[in-house]
Structures are given as C-alpha cells and as structure tokens.
Design an enzyme around this catalytic site. Structure first.
Site, PDB file in Angstrom:
ATOM      1  N   ASP A  58       1.012  -1.130   0.008  1.00  0.00           N
ATOM      2  CA  ASP A  58       0.077  -0.018  -0.096  1.00  0.00           C
ATOM      3  C   ASP A  58       0.844   1.103  -0.080  1.00  0.00           C
ATOM      4  O   ASP A  58       2.139   1.159   0.511  1.00  0.00           O
ATOM      5  CB  ASP A  58      -0.915  -0.086   1.422  1.00  0.00           C
ATOM      6  CG  ASP A  58      -2.068  -1.005   1.187  1.00  0.00           C
ATOM      7  OD1 ASP A  58      -2.254  -1.387   0.191  1.00  0.00           O
ATOM      8  OD2 ASP A  58      -2.337  -1.354   2.305  1.00  0.00           O
ATOM      9  N   GLN A  59       0.343   2.353  -0.581  1.00  0.00           N
ATOM     10  CA  GLN A  59       1.033   3.415  -0.452  1.00  0.00           C
ATOM     11  C   GLN A  59       1.505   4.030   0.837  1.00  0.00           C
ATOM     12  O   GLN A  59       2.812   4.334   0.799  1.00  0.00           O
ATOM     13  CB  GLN A  59       0.227   4.861  -1.096  1.00  0.00           C
ATOM     14  CG  GLN A  59       0.665   6.218  -1.116  1.00  0.00           C
ATOM     15  CD  GLN A  59      -0.152   7.172  -1.767  1.00  0.00           C
ATOM     16  OE1 GLN A  59      -1.191   6.921  -1.869  1.00  0.00           O
ATOM     17  NE2 GLN A  59       0.392   8.245  -1.756  1.00  0.00           N
TER      18      GLN A  59
END
Length: 321
Positions: free
Chosen positions: A139-140
């Site tokens: 995930d970012q």
C-alpha cells in the site's frame, strides 16, 4: 540488432538422458507455458549446445541448455530522479526498502512520483535495459521490503512461490489494544464492502485469508505485533487487526472507533492517530528461494524513523485515560 539478458543455463545430467528438451524446460528449469511460447518465437530464445532447436529433440548427458530473453524497457514509465533505498541487487533481482507515502507503480492520476519512476531512472543511469516488474505490491502508506524482478523468468518463479505459499512475509504493526491471545491466527474471509467498494471487510462470503500474529511489545494501551501473511488479500492486515478489535495506529481508513468502544478508548484513538501520519505498518522481512541459485535468501528492512518514534512515545507516555 536484438539484445538479450544473460542466459539461464542448465547442464543436462545423467538422469536426464533421453528426455525431450521440452521436458527439461518444464521440469528442470520450471519454464511456464506462456514463457515457453514466447521463447520459441525468440531468435535465440532456446538453444541446445549453442544452436537453435525444436523443443521436441532429445537431450544427452552434458548437453548445455540456454534460455535467452530479449531485453525490455518500461517505455510507458517516465524516468525521474527519485531516491530509494536498495537492500539487494544482482542481475536478476532488485529488492528495495520502500518508503511510506510513495506509490509502487503509476496508476490513473499518479503517472509520476512513484517508485517505478525512480527505479526506471536508476536503471537508465546505470545503462541497464530492464522493465519494471514488481513481484508484489505494498500500500502507498506501508513501508518495507519490496521485490522487483528483472526479467519474465524471475518474475514467474517468485510469483509461483507466492501462490504456493512458500514465501515468508513478515510485517511489524503497532495497534491499539492488546490482541487476545497474545499469539494466534486470524482466519477471516475478506471481500469488498458492498456499501463502500474501496473498503474491505471480513465476511463469510469472502475470499479465504489467514493472518498469523505474535505480540512483541505490550504498551499501556497498545501493542507492537509481528505478523506473517499466509494469503495476500488487499488491506488484509489492516482489515484483520480491526476485525479483532485492534486497528492499526495511524490508519485513517480502518482505524475508526467501533460504536461500542468507551469514550476513553475513543480519546486514545484520537491521541494515537496524531503520533504518526500514516498507518503504523512496515514490511520488515521477506524470504524467497532465489530462482537462479536455488538458495533461500532473506531480506530485512529496519523499522523506519516514524515507527521507531511511535514506539518510543508509547513506551514513555503516561496513561491518563
């Protein structure tokens, strides 16, 4: 003139005598059907003792089998001078310690500023002709170990390890509360929330998902947890930790208070979320079998400064709630 990556080489063993070359490619080198089809159409893709041959020929002890893949580049990714932390690199693999806040691959609305842009620039500066092939995603806002294959053969083999569950992926998370028991398994199917498609929930009709956890540190109102994934569903750790009543500190999407939490618990949630500006989740360790050497290799990414700082605050804070 076509250029190729360094060949994948296999020397035919006595027990292989008389086998079809196709069988060698499948059983000894583990070449997938898709990659084999591509290699058959490549001028120097499949060679036996230095000559291009049909895969229906029989091999003899001592024969040299060579696979060559054409070099590729990510022409759709703009090179950008974005620094990143390299944990390991050879001619087949690049393993990085991804920073929180950076997206792995360009997506709609995020064509620049990604890890891919930085890696493509780095390879360009080194004079390497390589296509960006992440084997998995983070995930970012999740930091930590990320593995990038440098050719289709490596990507295929590591992807197959992940599907087979032979890759060990460990994460460090800091969560609200204290999971009970302190060591266990969250076995909860995950699927999209029908009311909010971007959100995932545990639901009986979802896809199988298992998360192993072990509490490493107990704070006054939180815990540091070591987590191992046995599946790779989107947002799995965040969803499972919320499901057992211990959402990740700093998680603005899954870290909301549950309706039955006390006012003091809600206050702690509000306080904890101010101590880190992203979810406290770090991919700390990855172990794979190197497709070329056959050795198990482990990559470790140290805890980033923001999670270290959160750890210290939780160790020293006075619980006044």
């Amino acid at each position: 003139m076509k250029t190729y990556y360094e060949p994948i080489i296999y020397t035919v063993q006595p027990e292989d005598e008389g086998m079809l070359l196709k069988t060698i490619l499948q059983r000894r080198l583990g070449v997938s059907r898709k990659l084999m089809s591509k290699l058959k159409l490549t001028e120097q893709g499949i060679q036996l003792n230095g000559e291009r041959v049909y895969i229906s020929v029989k091999v003899r002890n001592g024969d040299l089998v060579e696979l060559r893949m054409e070099k590729e580049t990510s022409t759709d990714i703009l090179p950008e001078n974005i620094p990143f932390d390299i944990l390991y690199e050879d001619e087949h693999l690049l393993v990085v310690n991804k920073q929180a806040g950076i997206i792995v691959h360009p997506t709609h609305g995020h064509y620049t500023g990604t890890l891919a842009n930085g890696v493509v620039h780095y390879w360009e500066q080194k004079g390497e002709q390589v296509r960006f092939r992440p084997v998995h995603r983070l995930d970012q806002e999740t930091s930590g170990v990320l593995c990038i294959a440098k050719n289709p053969y490596i990507h295929q083999h590591i992807s197959e390890q992940m599907i087979a569950g032979t890759v060990d992926k460990y994460y460090t998370a800091i969560v609200f509360g204290n999971p009970v028991p302190s060591e266990g398994v969250v076995d909860g199917p995950i699927d999209r929330d029908p009311n909010e498609p971007h959100r995932r929930i545990v639901t009986a009709d979802g896809y199988p998902a298992r998360t192993l956890y072990q509490v490493e540190t107990v704070y006054k109102w939180a815990s540091k947890v070591r987590i191992k994934l046995e599946s790779g569903r989107t947002h799995q750790i965040r969803v499972h930790m919320k499901h057992v009543g211990c959402p990740l500190i700093g998680d603005s999407f899954y870290g909301q208070a549950e309706p039955d939490w006390s006012d003091s618990s809600k206050a702690l949630l509000a306080l904890g979320h101010t101590w880190i500006d992203r979810q406290a989740l770090h991919a700390s360790e990855l172990t794979i079998v190197h497709p070329i050497t056959g050795h198990r290799v482990r990559f470790i990414a140290p805890l980033p400064e923001d999670i270290q700082a959160l750890d210290q605050k939780l160790k020293t804070t006075i619980d006044s709630y």
